[in-house]
Design a protein around this motif. Structure first.
Motif: not given
Length: 837
Positions: A130-151
């Protein structure tokens, strides 16, 4: 000097390798540590569970979160206890045997330490997952924000929907890291505490009692889902809480942990009993069943024979005081009998019951039947047009009266969210939109999204011939349908798995139906005529809400069979049928609710069992030689197996309506349009296709899923070519910002790019992202009028890689713009002309 012989090599290997391994195996049992590892992998690396972590982070430290944290933490603690105690129970006898043989004390102490360490590791793995799931979700959030930032570098330049998404993701990100630390810390304390209490008899007995009570709770709690006359149901069901409310209170993480724990504890008990008896029950059973399979016995007869054999073995065990053998045999006898009932198609039918507690309101006095009294699609369309005579007059001289057919693809909760979001956005900007939609052909999750949209219209009555071009209200205040989509529908489904496996409930899909229906009532969506209402009366020709055509796949034939308010066989080929068609006149159709019909379209095997119907009114049917055989049951599964896009059925509907318009001068003013909600992808570049060497295992599974996806892509492409001509495969006028000159428009989803969820839980964060991708709050800029802005980093020239990256990252921005342009194109068709000056 002693020569080093082969015998010495054998002794060295035996002493240094095989003996330590045998001693290590005597202290360990593979079931606890492997089960802990499996649960770790599920919690950490299952992308669909990311929504659970987002949902928790969104409400971190709120009163609602505290309740979920206590119950979910308690569930994880019980999982740890089950893994820890089973590690001792399954391995302690072998260590005792070492003591009895006078083993080395140091070796025994080492084995004790290994056993304790492995037990603690197995107990901690769920928390770590569960802890790793939260960490990976945080990393996915950062990736999504970076993806949106490319627009765009500046958030103010983003579409309104994405601006809201950036704000929400930014607020959620630190909460994900905090939650990961909290779970890891609490888990470590719990595991250390249970290890300190391992010698306490009170702790052990309390833990074992709690685990069996959890199994009893999971087996009995779903009873209110059944509408049966058995004594058990009559006595227990009224006293039990609503299972949807109960499992939602525990939360998805806790429910998954409890269900896994129950299954694991049962498996551990079976393994423990099997180790205590000398008779090889399981190997003997496997040999007998294999022999009956070779002899081509019917599956249900094999199961009944196996159940009878276990019953005899149980009786012999009780009579000879072999208690472990008797208990194990009783368990297998009951499981075999339950399997036999399902295979034989007897007992309670695995079909939906009315999700409302007041089932009598929706039950009919007799079984609903398909017959010629139901109008076919042509007559239904004529009645629909005749009810709009006055509205059609206002479009004289404007190119005709727009009539839309919508296709909504499948894909679990993200497809439901995308379908509801796009239709709600189009309706919000143009309240007359729904009154021009004749039917929605939907599949799987798209079927649920379409049902929510249709129910919202029925309940609110805000559809009609009003002007278009209104500002979107989707982001300012979410509609009730959006809140229903965002409710926790995963916990009730997972919490019913054990009861379904044990045969306590006949169909776990009822939990999903009841969950959506309960959420609809909580948010006052549709009222009695909404999701809870009978599907047969959800649509009328004079109403403003569209007809639902919810696709399933007929397992026995591969045909598409749809829940529809009219017959389909006259206007389409023989492979598309409606449950109301004449050829189904011999079947006993139940009076299904709207949500049960939608869930029937979403019954992906493994997640939900097939929707079943007895093939004929009689229990048996005659073959050509006059002999009788068991009728079995017809099975209908997820509509995505035949066509996950819904485009094939939508195209058939389009042709049927076009034939009506072409054959009758009264309907010459009909202007048919097709709207496809799909993740249609361009042709693949063969250089990007990777192969596989697992030709006997992975290749067949890859073929199954890839052909399923290809059928969906083919259906979309064929629909576009059939309606738009050869240009339909390469261009799309509506997405390019053209207000007219199109007959088919594609609304593109972005599931693969953002890894959107397929399960039955979606967070508010992801729901806002999906709405933004569907064009909510975005403005249509005609293609070529204004270039898409990208960040300097993405556009930098680094030997060509930067330019390729910038081109790739513009896809999502183009999709958002294109989807907004489709909405604007719809508005342009429906907008009233300006009054003369």
């Amino acid at each position: 000097m002693h020569d080093f012989s082969l015998y010495d090599v054998e002794r060295l290997i035996s002493r240094r390798l095989w003996r330590p391994l045998r001693l290590l195996a005597s202290a360990l049992h593979p079931l606890p540590i492997l089960s802990g590892a499996v649960l770790f992998l599920i919690f950490a690396f299952t992308g669909q569970l990311r929504e659970l972590y987002y949902a928790n982070a969104e409400i971190l430290f709120s009163p609602e979160w505290v309740g979920h944290a206590i119950l979910g933490g308690g569930a994880l603690f019980l999982t740890s206890v089950a893994l820890y105690l089973s590690n001792y129970a399954l391995a302690s006898l072998k260590i005792d045997a070492i003591y009895a043989n006078g083993g080395n004390v140091e070796t025994d102490m080492w084995l004790r330490g290994v056993r304790a360490s492995v037990g603690m590791l197995a107990a901690y793995l769920p928390w770590l997952g569960v802890a790793a799931g939260f960490v990976l979700a945080a990393e996915h959030t950062q990736a999504t924000l970076a993806e949106i930032g490319t627009i765009s570098d500046r958030p103010a330049d983003l579409p309104a929907g994405l601006q809201h998404v950036v704000t929400t993701f930014t607020e959620t990100l630190p909460n994900l890291w905090i939650a990961a630390a909290v779970v890891a810390g609490v888990g470590a304390v719990c595991v250390w505490g249970m290890h300190r209490l391992r010698h306490s008899i009170a702790f052990r007995w309390s833990a074992v009692t709690a685990l069996w009570l959890v199994i009893a709770m999971l087996a009995i709690a779903p009873l209110p889902l059944e509408q049966q006359s058995f004594i058990l149901w009559q006595v227990l069901s009224p006293a039990l809480p609503d299972p949807v409310v109960l499992f939602r209170a525990i939360g998805p993480i806790g429910t998954i942990a409890l269900t896994f724990t129950a299954l694991f504890w049962i498996a551990s008990a079976i393994a423990h009993l099997a180790s205590r008896i000398s008779f090889p029950v399981l190997p003997a059973t496997i040999v007998i069943v294999a022999a009956m399979v070779v002899m081509e016995w019917p599956p249900h007869l094999i199961a009944w024979t196996t159940s009878a054999a276990f019953a005899i073995l149980a009786a012999l065990g009780f009579l000879s005081r072999q208690v472990q053998l008797a208990i194990l045999s009783v368990a297998f006898a009951l499981l075999s009998a339950n399997s036999a009932q399902q295979l034989a198609g007897v007992g309670r039918p695995a079909g939906p019951a009315p999700p409302n507690a007041d089932a009598a309101r929706f039950s009919s006095s007799g079984p609903a039947r398909a017959d010629a009294a139901t109008a076919d699609i042509g007559d239904a369309f004529r009645s629909w047009l005749d009810a709009r005579v006055e509205a059609r007059k206002s479009y004289e001289g404007r190119g005709g009266f727009p009539v839309f057919i919508v296709a909504a693809q499948g894909g679990g909760i993200y497809a439901a969210t995308a379908t509801q979001a796009f239709l709600a956005e189009a309706q919000s900007r143009c309240p007359s939109f729904a009154a021009h939609v004749f039917a929605i052909s939907a599949v799987s999750g798209g079927a649920i999204g379409a049902a929510l949209f249709q129910s919202d219209l029925v309940g609110s009555g805000h559809a009609g011939e009003t002007d278009c071009g209104l500002p979107s209200q989707a982001l300012a205040a979410e509609l009730p349908a959006a809140r229903v989509v965002g409710a926790d529908h995963l916990s009730p489904l997972v919490g019913t798995i054990l009861a379904d496996l044990l045969g306590v409930v006949s169909d776990r899909a009822r939990a999903l139906e009841r969950s959506f229906a309960l959420s609809a009532r909580e948010h006052r969506l549709g009222g009695d005529a909404g999701l809870d209402g009978p599907f047969t009366s959800h649509w009328s020709a004079a109403g403003a809400a569209p007809a639902l055509v919810l696709n399933t796949t007929w397992s026995e034939t591969g045909y598409r069979v749809a829940f529809a308010p009219f017959r389909l066989e006259a206007g389409t080929d023989d492979t598309l049928l409606s449950f109301r068609d004449v050829r189904f006149a011999g079947t006993r159709l139940r009076t299904d609710s709207v949500i049960s019909a939608a869930v029937a379209s979403a019954r992906f095997p493994g997640m939900l069992p097939a929707y079943t119907l007895p093939p004929l009114s009689a229990a048996t049917r005659k073959d050509g030689d006059g002999s009788k055989r068991s009728a079995g049951r017809w099975n209908f599964v997820d509509g995505g197996y035949a066509d996950n896009s819904g485009a094939a059925t939508a195209s058939d509907l389009y042709r049927a309506l076009a034939a009506v318009a072409a054959s009758d001068p009264r309907y010459a003013d009909v202007d048919l349009r097709l709207i496809l909600l799909t993740s249609y992808r361009p042709p693949l570049d063969f250089k990007d296709i990777e192969g596989t060497i697992a030709r006997d295992s992975a290749a067949p599974l890859m073929t199954l899923f890839n052909v399923r996806e290809l059928l969906s892509q083919q259906a979309v492409k064929r629909a576009l070519i059939a309606i738009e001509g050869s240009r339909g495969a390469t261009t799309n006028a509506a997405r390019d910002g053209q207000r007219d000159g199109w007959k088919a428009a594609v609304v593109e989803l972005d599931q693969n790019r953002f890894n959107l969820p397929l399960g039955w839980r979606i967070s508010q964060t992801t729901r806002q992202l999906v709405a933004a991708l569907m064009g909510a709050g975005a403005v249509c800029t005609p293609a070529g009028a204004e270039p898409v802005t990208t960040s300097p980093t993405a556009a930098a020239d680094d030997g060509g890689a930067g330019r390729q990256s910038a081109k790739r990252l513009q896809i999502s921005a183009d999709k958002i713009r294109g989807n907004a342009c489709v909405i604007e194109a719809i508005n342009a068709l429906l907008r009233r002309p300006d009054p003369p000056t």
